[in-house]
Design a protein around this motif. Structure first.
Motif, PDB file in Angstrom:
ATOM      1  N   ALA A 145       0.807  -1.215   0.000  1.00  0.00           N
ATOM      2  CA  ALA A 145       0.000   0.000   0.000  1.00  0.00           C
ATOM      3  C   ALA A 145       0.841   1.266   0.000  1.00  0.00           C
ATOM      4  O   ALA A 145       0.475   2.264  -0.622  1.00  0.00           O
ATOM      5  CB  ALA A 145      -0.929  -0.009   1.218  1.00  0.00           C
ATOM      6  N   GLN A 146       1.971   1.243   0.670  1.00  0.00           N
ATOM      7  CA  GLN A 146       2.685   2.488   0.920  1.00  0.00           C
ATOM      8  C   GLN A 146       3.923   2.725   0.071  1.00  0.00           C
ATOM      9  O   GLN A 146       4.318   3.866  -0.143  1.00  0.00           O
ATOM     10  CB  GLN A 146       3.092   2.555   2.409  1.00  0.00           C
ATOM     11  CG  GLN A 146       1.892   2.599   3.331  1.00  0.00           C
ATOM     12  CD  GLN A 146       2.285   2.567   4.790  1.00  0.00           C
ATOM     13  OE1 GLN A 146       3.457   2.487   5.130  1.00  0.00           O
ATOM     14  NE2 GLN A 146       1.300   2.621   5.670  1.00  0.00           N
ATOM     15  N   MET A 147       4.531   1.668  -0.413  1.00  0.00           N
ATOM     16  CA  MET A 147       5.779   1.868  -1.149  1.00  0.00           C
ATOM     17  C   MET A 147       5.520   2.268  -2.599  1.00  0.00           C
ATOM     18  O   MET A 147       4.513   1.885  -3.198  1.00  0.00           O
ATOM     19  CB  MET A 147       6.608   0.587  -1.123  1.00  0.00           C
ATOM     20  CG  MET A 147       7.324   0.334   0.184  1.00  0.00           C
ATOM     21  SD  MET A 147       8.342  -1.151   0.083  1.00  0.00           S
ATOM     22  CE  MET A 147       9.484  -0.865   1.425  1.00  0.00           C
ATOM     23  N   THR A 148       6.443   3.025  -3.150  1.00  0.00           N
ATOM     24  CA  THR A 148       6.388   3.308  -4.580  1.00  0.00           C
ATOM     25  C   THR A 148       6.861   2.062  -5.329  1.00  0.00           C
ATOM     26  O   THR A 148       7.422   1.137  -4.731  1.00  0.00           O
ATOM     27  CB  THR A 148       7.324   4.479  -4.940  1.00  0.00           C
ATOM     28  OG1 THR A 148       8.675   4.051  -4.689  1.00  0.00           O
ATOM     29  CG2 THR A 148       7.029   5.706  -4.118  1.00  0.00           C
ATOM     30  N   VAL A 149       6.632   2.064  -6.636  1.00  0.00           N
ATOM     31  CA  VAL A 149       7.070   0.918  -7.435  1.00  0.00           C
ATOM     32  C   VAL A 149       8.570   0.694  -7.269  1.00  0.00           C
ATOM     33  O   VAL A 149       9.032  -0.423  -7.059  1.00  0.00           O
ATOM     34  CB  VAL A 149       6.724   1.126  -8.918  1.00  0.00           C
ATOM     35  CG1 VAL A 149       7.486   0.140  -9.786  1.00  0.00           C
ATOM     36  CG2 VAL A 149       5.233   0.954  -9.130  1.00  0.00           C
ATOM     37  N   ALA A 181       7.572  -8.698 -10.475  1.00  0.00           N
ATOM     38  CA  ALA A 181       6.393  -7.828 -10.537  1.00  0.00           C
ATOM     39  C   ALA A 181       5.230  -8.419  -9.747  1.00  0.00           C
ATOM     40  O   ALA A 181       4.545  -7.713  -9.016  1.00  0.00           O
ATOM     41  CB  ALA A 181       5.986  -7.610 -11.994  1.00  0.00           C
ATOM     42  N   ASP A 182       5.034  -9.715  -9.886  1.00  0.00           N
ATOM     43  CA  ASP A 182       3.920 -10.360  -9.197  1.00  0.00           C
ATOM     44  C   ASP A 182       4.113 -10.361  -7.687  1.00  0.00           C
ATOM     45  O   ASP A 182       3.154 -10.389  -6.923  1.00  0.00           O
ATOM     46  CB  ASP A 182       3.746 -11.802  -9.690  1.00  0.00           C
ATOM     47  CG  ASP A 182       3.189 -11.861 -11.107  1.00  0.00           C
ATOM     48  OD1 ASP A 182       2.644 -10.832 -11.557  1.00  0.00           O
ATOM     49  OD2 ASP A 182       3.314 -12.909 -11.753  1.00  0.00           O
ATOM     50  N   PHE A 183       5.351 -10.359  -7.256  1.00  0.00           N
ATOM     51  CA  PHE A 183       5.612 -10.283  -5.823  1.00  0.00           C
ATOM     52  C   PHE A 183       5.461  -8.837  -5.331  1.00  0.00           C
ATOM     53  O   PHE A 183       4.878  -8.590  -4.276  1.00  0.00           O
ATOM     54  CB  PHE A 183       7.020 -10.789  -5.506  1.00  0.00           C
ATOM     55  CG  PHE A 183       7.352 -10.787  -4.042  1.00  0.00           C
ATOM     56  CD1 PHE A 183       6.945 -11.837  -3.217  1.00  0.00           C
ATOM     57  CD2 PHE A 183       8.059  -9.746  -3.471  1.00  0.00           C
ATOM     58  CE1 PHE A 183       7.237 -11.843  -1.862  1.00  0.00           C
ATOM     59  CE2 PHE A 183       8.352  -9.731  -2.117  1.00  0.00           C
ATOM     60  CZ  PHE A 183       7.936 -10.788  -1.314  1.00  0.00           C
ATOM     61  N   GLN A 190       7.248  -2.190 -15.559  1.00  0.00           N
ATOM     62  CA  GLN A 190       7.730  -1.289 -14.503  1.00  0.00           C
ATOM     63  C   GLN A 190       8.979  -1.856 -13.843  1.00  0.00           C
ATOM     64  O   GLN A 190       9.907  -1.112 -13.529  1.00  0.00           O
ATOM     65  CB  GLN A 190       6.645  -1.096 -13.438  1.00  0.00           C
ATOM     66  CG  GLN A 190       5.439  -0.311 -13.920  1.00  0.00           C
ATOM     67  CD  GLN A 190       5.743   1.152 -14.097  1.00  0.00           C
ATOM     68  OE1 GLN A 190       6.721   1.665 -13.573  1.00  0.00           O
ATOM     69  NE2 GLN A 190       4.898   1.828 -14.843  1.00  0.00           N
ATOM     70  N   VAL A 191       8.983  -3.151 -13.636  1.00  0.00           N
ATOM     71  CA  VAL A 191      10.154  -3.778 -13.027  1.00  0.00           C
ATOM     72  C   VAL A 191      11.366  -3.600 -13.918  1.00  0.00           C
ATOM     73  O   VAL A 191      12.450  -3.213 -13.460  1.00  0.00           O
ATOM     74  CB  VAL A 191       9.885  -5.284 -12.773  1.00  0.00           C
ATOM     75  CG1 VAL A 191      11.162  -6.008 -12.375  1.00  0.00           C
ATOM     76  CG2 VAL A 191       8.831  -5.460 -11.696  1.00  0.00           C
ATOM     77  N   SER A 196      16.564  -1.176 -14.863  1.00  0.00           N
ATOM     78  CA  SER A 196      17.552  -0.555 -15.741  1.00  0.00           C
ATOM     79  C   SER A 196      18.002   0.796 -15.208  1.00  0.00           C
ATOM     80  O   SER A 196      19.167   1.174 -15.376  1.00  0.00           O
ATOM     81  CB  SER A 196      17.015  -0.467 -17.173  1.00  0.00           C
ATOM     82  OG  SER A 196      16.190   0.648 -17.318  1.00  0.00           O
ATOM     83  N   SER A 197      17.125   1.528 -14.534  1.00  0.00           N
ATOM     84  CA  SER A 197      17.621   2.786 -13.964  1.00  0.00           C
ATOM     85  C   SER A 197      18.468   2.538 -12.721  1.00  0.00           C
ATOM     86  O   SER A 197      19.418   3.282 -12.462  1.00  0.00           O
ATOM     87  CB  SER A 197      16.460   3.750 -13.678  1.00  0.00           C
ATOM     88  OG  SER A 197      15.607   3.235 -12.716  1.00  0.00           O
TER      89      SER A 197
END
Length: 232
Positions: A145-149, A181-183, A190-191, A196-197
């Motif tokens: 709920a709280q973390m960004t991607v 991603a599923d975890f 997005q993952v 990569s960044s």
DNA sequence: GCATTAATTGGTC
DNA sequence: GACCAATTAATGC
């Protein structure tokens, strides 16, 4: 198969009940040899006992709306599976799939009840395990709920490292981008972009599909604001 | 080597 | 930040 010649010292049954279990103790352990990708607990199937990982790594997942998969956790040797269904539920609410070659032990409901009665220490350890599990799933909710991607991807990678470690500077458990991603509760694209960044920032390295962490403390700093539940 | 699957990139909403 | 499509890389047989 029985527990006497089992070498898995992490197993809760072995830890709690041995050396008390004798040869003639009526305990039926089914051992299942699994190849990679085998689902031995299927969401929706009736609960018929508990599973213990003797060897290998297993992912625990639940299927959501439109077949979307949520990976809840990864479990290694000695860990317990299917416990949430025990007692109250009539069907499993999760699936368990092997990540590689694995050996799984299974104990039936009847044998389990017998063990609970005969080995209070086992019952007590199970209770402690349930309490820990409750804490972990609690923090998992907050993370989602709280973390960004970006934070969730970092957290996932740190989690895999914490749990299964690195070999030659690369995580020993290789997950697909989609599994990450599923975890983490996001999408594989997005993952990929996050990874990569992070590589550009020298926070991660990669060889083929494997990921490595050059400096764990530096990566931890990236999610330091969530330090509150770092160890879950 | 070829076929399948996974990773990546770019674009749209 | 999710979803979709097209391209490219990796892997299995």
């Amino acid at each position: 198969m029985n527990c006497l010649n089992c070498t898995n010292a992490n197993c809760l049954v072995k830890r709690s009940c041995f050396p008390l279990i004798q040869k003639d103790y009526p305990l039926n352990i089914n051992t299942i040899n699994c190849k990679k990708g085998q689902t031995f607990i299927l969401e929706g199937s009736p609960v018929y006992g508990l599973f213990f990982i003797r060897k290998g790594i297993v992912k625990v997942s639940a299927t959501g709306y439109q077949g979307k998969e949520q990976i809840l956790r990864f479990a290694g040797a000695g860990e317990i599976l299917g416990h949430r269904g025990y007692g109250t539920e009539e069907v499993y609410r999760i699936s368990a799939t092997t990540m590689g070659e694995s050996v799984i032990c299974h104990i039936s409901n009847q044998d389990l009840q017998q063990l609970f009665r005969d080995y209070p220490n086992f019952t007590y350890n199970m209770m402690r395990f349930y309490a820990e599990e409750l804490n972990r799933s609690d923090t998992k909710v907050r993370k989602l709920a709280q973390m960004t991607v970006r934070e969730k991807v970092i957290d996932t990678i740190l989690y895999i490292n914490r749990k299964f470690g690195q070999v030659n500077q690369l995580l020993s458990l290789t997950l697909s981008r989609k599994e990450i991603a599923d975890f983490a509760g996001t999408t594989d694209e997005q993952v990929i972009r996050t990874i990569s960044s992070l590589k550009k920032e020298k926070l991660l390295i990669s060889k083929g599909r494997k990921i490595g962490i050059p400096d764990i403390d530096r990566l931890k700093k990236e999610i330091a604001e969530h330090n509150f539940f770092l160890d879950a």
